[in-house]
Design a protein around this motif. Structure first.
Motif, short mmCIF file in Angstrom:
data_model
loop_
_atom_site.label_atom_id
_atom_site.label_comp_id
_atom_site.label_asym_id
_atom_site.label_seq_id
_atom_site.Cartn_x
_atom_site.Cartn_y
_atom_site.Cartn_z
N VAL A 176 1.47 2.37 -3.46
CA VAL A 176 0.32 3.06 -4.07
C VAL A 176 0.35 4.54 -3.71
O VAL A 176 0.22 5.43 -4.57
CB VAL A 176 -1.01 2.44 -3.59
CG1 VAL A 176 -2.19 3.15 -4.23
CG2 VAL A 176 -1.05 0.96 -3.90
N HIS B 78 0.83 -1.21 0.00
CA HIS B 78 0.00 0.00 0.00
C HIS B 78 0.86 1.26 0.00
O HIS B 78 0.45 2.28 -0.56
CB HIS B 78 -0.95 -0.03 1.20
CG HIS B 78 -2.10 -0.96 1.01
ND1 HIS B 78 -3.32 -0.56 0.52
CD2 HIS B 78 -2.22 -2.31 1.23
CE1 HIS B 78 -4.15 -1.60 0.45
NE2 HIS B 78 -3.49 -2.68 0.89
N TRP C 33 -7.36 -1.00 2.85
CA TRP C 33 -7.62 -0.06 1.76
C TRP C 33 -8.22 1.25 2.27
O TRP C 33 -8.02 2.31 1.67
CB TRP C 33 -8.55 -0.69 0.73
CG TRP C 33 -7.79 -1.39 -0.36
CD1 TRP C 33 -7.65 -2.73 -0.54
CD2 TRP C 33 -7.05 -0.76 -1.41
NE1 TRP C 33 -6.87 -2.98 -1.63
CE2 TRP C 33 -6.48 -1.79 -2.19
CE3 TRP C 33 -6.79 0.57 -1.76
CZ2 TRP C 33 -5.69 -1.53 -3.30
CZ3 TRP C 33 -6.00 0.84 -2.87
CH2 TRP C 33 -5.45 -0.20 -3.63
N THR D 48 -4.78 10.14 -10.35
CA THR D 48 -5.03 9.36 -9.14
C THR D 48 -5.76 8.06 -9.48
O THR D 48 -5.40 6.97 -9.01
CB THR D 48 -5.86 10.18 -8.13
OG1 THR D 48 -5.12 11.36 -7.77
CG2 THR D 48 -6.15 9.38 -6.87
N LEU E 90 -4.70 9.00 0.32
CA LEU E 90 -4.71 9.51 -1.05
C LEU E 90 -5.71 10.67 -1.20
O LEU E 90 -5.44 11.66 -1.86
CB LEU E 90 -5.06 8.39 -2.02
CG LEU E 90 -4.04 7.27 -2.18
CD1 LEU E 90 -4.56 6.22 -3.14
CD2 LEU E 90 -2.72 7.84 -2.69
N TYR F 106 -3.10 -1.08 -9.24
CA TYR F 106 -2.91 -1.89 -8.04
C TYR F 106 -4.16 -2.64 -7.59
O TYR F 106 -4.08 -3.48 -6.69
CB TYR F 106 -2.42 -1.01 -6.89
CG TYR F 106 -1.05 -0.43 -7.12
CD1 TYR F 106 0.09 -1.16 -6.79
CD2 TYR F 106 -0.89 0.82 -7.68
CE1 TYR F 106 1.35 -0.63 -7.00
CE2 TYR F 106 0.36 1.35 -7.90
CZ TYR F 106 1.50 0.62 -7.56
OH TYR F 106 2.75 1.14 -7.79
N THR F 107 -5.32 -2.31 -8.17
CA THR F 107 -6.55 -2.97 -7.73
C THR F 107 -7.52 -3.09 -8.90
O THR F 107 -7.58 -2.20 -9.77
CB THR F 107 -7.23 -2.18 -6.58
OG1 THR F 107 -8.46 -2.84 -6.24
CG2 THR F 107 -7.53 -0.75 -6.98
N THR G 215 -5.36 3.53 3.15
CA THR G 215 -4.68 4.00 1.93
C THR G 215 -5.53 5.03 1.20
O THR G 215 -5.04 6.09 0.78
CB THR G 215 -4.40 2.80 1.01
OG1 THR G 215 -3.55 1.88 1.69
CG2 THR G 215 -3.73 3.25 -0.28
N ALA G 216 -6.82 4.72 1.03
CA ALA G 216 -7.70 5.63 0.30
C ALA G 216 -7.84 6.97 1.00
O ALA G 216 -7.88 8.03 0.36
CB ALA G 216 -9.07 4.98 0.12
N LEU H 59 -4.20 4.24 -9.16
CA LEU H 59 -4.90 3.26 -8.33
C LEU H 59 -5.26 2.02 -9.14
O LEU H 59 -5.19 0.89 -8.64
CB LEU H 59 -6.16 3.88 -7.74
CG LEU H 59 -6.02 4.59 -6.39
CD1 LEU H 59 -7.32 5.32 -6.04
CD2 LEU H 59 -5.67 3.60 -5.30
N VAL I 120 1.02 7.81 -6.39
CA VAL I 120 0.08 8.93 -6.56
C VAL I 120 0.71 10.23 -6.09
O VAL I 120 0.59 11.28 -6.75
CB VAL I 120 -1.22 8.65 -5.79
CG1 VAL I 120 -2.15 9.87 -5.84
CG2 VAL I 120 -1.94 7.42 -6.36
N ILE J 234 -13.25 2.33 -9.95
CA ILE J 234 -12.80 3.52 -9.23
C ILE J 234 -13.45 4.76 -9.85
O ILE J 234 -13.52 4.88 -11.08
CB ILE J 234 -11.27 3.67 -9.29
CG1 ILE J 234 -10.60 2.37 -8.85
CG2 ILE J 234 -10.80 4.84 -8.43
CD1 ILE J 234 -9.13 2.31 -9.23
#
Length: 491
Positions: A6, A3, A149, A27, A156, A34-35, A152-153, A31, A10, A39
């Protein structure tokens, strides 16, 4: 999955973004490496959350109301919304709190972007002061560590929010988005006045010019639409110049627009206006867009102007044409509805209002002040039997016009039956009502017919139906005493 990598990817790219839209798109792109989640990033643009970057979905919600629906913790609405307007995205934006939904079937506000989505993570994009300016939304169809997540989110989203603010904030509403918003306002307008207000506000906003004036067709020739809001100085001068120029000048402007189509200035000095546009030039307009509205015989023209020497590009003119077409469609709808309402509430033979509106009117009668005059045409059946129903219809139409002419301004006349009429008048005393009733009998005699009139004023606490019954009883008293007269109900 790393993470921290990530966040680094960004964070490295964000400073290179030159616009808020680039920052959001980079962004999402970073992302997505990685996933496999679907999004999207939505930012507040005027009164909606608008999707500005997305990936990995069959459908993406373009706009979402920035308000919430369901509170999972309290199992209650945080704000009243219609069912179709509820969303996790709106809820997160309104509350500023992250939503981590492990089972989307348990959250009624989930808006699926793919049929296989099982989990959703939505975090607010905050400015440095902690105020939401948008949301970052991720939806998974595979098992996912939501807690990891989530951290991490949120990191970001904080970095993205700071970069968006550094770049001047969320993007401004585009002119197409403005037109869409104003079109909705025009569609919702309930009256011609509301529509003109909405159309002129839209013309100013979408064109970015300072003045907008509507010229609309009327029975006696084109006229200036009613002023709306607080017109600016240029708009006031244009209205004054066009009013002074008179109907002929308005007709020329309207005819020119419908004959040749939309027109606009190039914003260049040293080029005199044509004669049709001289009133606008005298008012100080240096930039002008003129767009026809509706059909030539019943429509008009939209004039959008500015004191500055500008160059309205063809896109601006196209948007004004779309606006004019929407305004006309809404105006035509309002006029059609008005005609239908008039037909529904009016007697088709005489044009007088009939029993429906009459019932509403007498329900508001003022005791001691509102008089009801029940009117019956003497010998009407003999006219129908002897000369036929067409002759009877002509008699009723002529008599209706004569009675209307004998009433005062503000008095109301209804046709409540075949040859039965009722006048509703406001008086200060019973004798005044009797005098007006006598004027009606005189007007009827001038047509060659006679009428009987019963007069009644409502008593305190008396129902409208009872007052009308007394007026009818007074009318029959006239009939018993030879017709062609007036009788006042005393009880």
């Amino acid at each position: 999955m790393e993470h921290e990598q990530v966040v680094r990817d960004v964070t490295v790219r964000l400073p290179m973004a030159s616009t808020a839209l680039e920052a959001c798109q980079w962004t999402v792109t970073a992302l997505a490496r990685y996933t496999p989640a679907a999004i999207s990033i939505l930012l507040q643009v005027h009164d909606r959350l608008r999707c500005v970057a997305a990936t990995g979905a069959w459908q993406v919600c373009s706009t979402v109301p920035p308000e919430t629906g369901y509170d999972p913790a309290g199992a209650a609405r945080l704000a009243p919304r219609r069912d179709l307007e509820r969303s996790i995205v709106g809820r997160v934006y309104a509350s500023g709190e992250t939503a981590a939904v492990a089972d989307v079937t348990a959250d009624p506000d989930h808006l699926p972007v793919r049929p296989d989505v099982t989990a959703e993570l939505c975090v607010p994009v905050l400015d440095p002061a902690g105020r939401p300016i948008g949301v970052l939304d991720l939806q998974w169809s595979d098992p996912v560590e939501l807690d990891r997540w989530r951290e991490t989110a949120e990191r970001l989203a904080r970095r993205l929010g700071a970069r968006i603010v550094a770049l001047g904030g969320p993007p401004a509403e585009s002119r197409g988005e403005k037109l869409l918003r104003h079109a909705a306002a025009m569609t919702a307008a309930a009256t011609d006045w509301d529509l003109m207000t909405a159309a002129i506000a839209a013309a100013r906003d979408v064109s970015t010019l300072s003045a907008a004036v509507l010229v609309l067709a009327a029975e006696r020739g084109p006229r200036l639409g009613a002023p709306t809001g607080t017109p600016g100085e240029l708009e006031s001068r244009i209205r004054a110049e066009l009013a002074e120029a008179g109907p002929a000048a308005l007709s020329r402007l309207t005819a020119r627009a419908h004959r040749h189509g939309s027109a606009y200035t190039l914003g260049e000095a040293g080029h005199p206006p044509t004669e049709d546009y001289l009133p606008l030039a005298r008012a100080g307009a240096r930039t002008l867009v003129a767009v026809p509205i509706g059909p030539p015989d019943v429509g008009g023209v939209l004039l959008v102007a500015d004191e500055r020497l500008l160059h309205p590009d063809p896109t601006t003119v196209n948007l004004m044409e779309l606006l004019a077409r929407q305004a006309w469609a809404c105006l035509d709808r309002l006029r059609t509805l008005a005609r239908l309402r008039e037909q529904a509430s009016s007697d088709p033979l005489t044009g007088l209002r009939h029993t429906g509106p009459f019932g509403q009117r007498i329900a508001s009668a003022t005791p001691g002040r509102t008089a009801l005059l029940a009117i019956d045409v003497d010998g009407f059946k003999n006219v129908n039997d002897t000369y036929g129903h067409q002759a009877g219809d002509r008699l009723l139409v002529g008599l209706a016009r004569a009675l209307e002419g004998a009433l005062r301004q503000g008095d109301e006349l209804y046709r409540t039956g075949g040859d039965e009429f009722v006048a509703v008048i406001e008086v200060s005393r019973p004798e005044e009502a009797v005098r007006i009733a006598e004027r009606l009998t005189e007007a009827a005699r001038r047509t060659g017919r006679t009428i009987s009139v019963g007069v009644a004023l409502p008593h305190p606490g008396e129902s409208p139906e009872r007052t009308l019954l007394r007026a009818d009883q007074a009318l029959y008293a006239v009939k018993r005493h030879g017709r062609d007269g007036v009788h006042l109900s005393a009880a």
